[in-house]
Design a protein around this motif. Structure first.
Motif: not given
Length: 375
Positions: A4-5, A8, A45, A47, A144
């Motif tokens: 999931s990271e 992002r 949301g 990174r 983003r």
């Protein structure tokens, strides 16, 4: 890194300190926590990756903030950062008032002048830098992150040093400026803070030792006892101020700490540098004087018996007499300390000059380069 990271979007923020002295210390502490603050204040949301670096040891003085922004933009492009923030100890101005920060969406960079933040520079930088990053990404229409929810003027309410926002909003060129009188006072205190008067105090250790030796010798003569008894408080205060002033002047002259205007250093910047040097040395010598005074009081109490002092002054004595004796002795001993300052290590004394930046050992740039030796 979890799946999931990796999904992002990543935004790389470069945090550059120039010169790598006091600004690097602020940047180092801010870097450790900036990613978390950006996630909290801008967008959780994303990174966030924060890269720490350092700029020129002696940043350009003649180009002002535009030169810093251009150099920073080149560094951002070379290192493939999305945005870059520069922390500097240069006192910057815009519209004849101190400049706290400036953003450039076209270059995707911002500069923060630490002295303009006043005494609590780390705390103010913690509040300012996430807002500046958010503003840069919004002005650059970066998809983003969501657009900044705060208007630029809100930064004036979040950061006490910021009085108003000026510049071309449509072009993303914004200047966050301080007020006139209060902003200049905050700038001067911030310059003294950035110049680290504690370092100047430690650098004058031989001066303090010489002054203590002079004071101990003076306490052994009854002439100084009689002088302390004869002089009133006003004259003692004048002697103290003259002694401290002479010491500051001697340090500046003997160690060539005076900044002279030239093609690279405008008159206004040279005046600010010299004022920062004078204030730093004044604070350091005043603290030295307090240490000397306390030491002289203790030595006088141990060395001079009350009965001997009474016999010389031909009257009863009390604590006030010992304090006056320490006062005149400490003031005269500062002259001996000035002579001793000529034996100080040149590098430690020159560090008190605001415009002098020794090349530090031990700092590492994110590029992996070790800082060279002193210059």
């Amino acid at each position: 890194m979890t799946h999931s990271e990796r999904d992002r979007p990543e935004i790389v923020v470069g945090l550059v300190a120039t010169p790598p002295d006091h600004p690097a210390r602020v940047a180092a502490r801010l870097t450790a926590e900036l990613a978390g603050r950006l996630a909290e204040r801008v967008d959780a949301g994303v990174r966030w990756t924060v890269r720490e670096g350092w700029g020129e040891v002696a940043p350009r003085r003649d180009g002002g903030v535009e030169a810093l922004l251009n150099d920073l933009a080149q560094r951002r492009a070379d290192d493939h950062w999305d945005v870059a923030i520069c922390l500097t100890d240069l006192p910057l101005h815009a519209e004849r008032v101190p400049l706290v920060a400036q953003t450039s969406a076209r270059r995707q960079v911002a500069v923060v002048s630490l002295p303009a933040l006043g005494l609590h520079q780390l705390r103010a930088a913690r509040a300012a830098v996430p807002d500046l990053v958010s503003r840069l990404l919004t002005d650059a229409s970066d998809q983003r992150v969501p657009p900044a929810g705060r208007a630029p003027a809100e930064m004036a309410r979040r950061i006490p040093a910021v009085h108003r926002v000026v510049g071309e909003a449509d072009a993303g060129e914004r200047r966050f400026v301080a007020s006139g009188l209060i902003g200049r006072a905050r700038l001067l205190t911030g310059m003294v803070r950035a110049n680290r008067p504690g370092r100047a105090l430690l650098g004058l250790s031989k001066l303090l030792v010489g002054a203590i030796g002079t004071a101990v010798f003076a306490l052994s003569t009854n002439t100084i006892w009689q002088m302390g008894d004869a002089l009133g408080g006003l004259r003692l205060a004048v002697i103290m101020l003259l002694g401290l002033t002479a010491l500051v002047v001697w340090l500046i002259v003997a160690h060539d700490l005076w900044e002279k205007p030239d093609r690279e250093t405008p008159n206004e910047l040279a005046r600010l540098f010299n004022l920062g040097t004078i204030l730093t040395l004044t604070l350091a010598t005043a603290l030295s004087y307090v240490v000397l005074f306390v030491g002289t009081v203790l030595v006088g109490a141990l060395l001079i018996d009350t009965s001997v002092l009474e016999q010389t002054l031909q009257r009863p004595v009390n604590v006030t007499d010992y304090l006056k004796l320490a006062w005149i002795t400490s003031s005269l001993a500062t002259v001996g300390g000035a002579i001793g300052s000529g034996l100080e290590n040149e590098e430690t004394v020159r560090a008190a000059a605001y415009g002098y930046h020794p090349r530090p050992d031990g700092w590492r740039d994110e590029k992996g380069g070790q800082s060279p030796g002193g210059r």
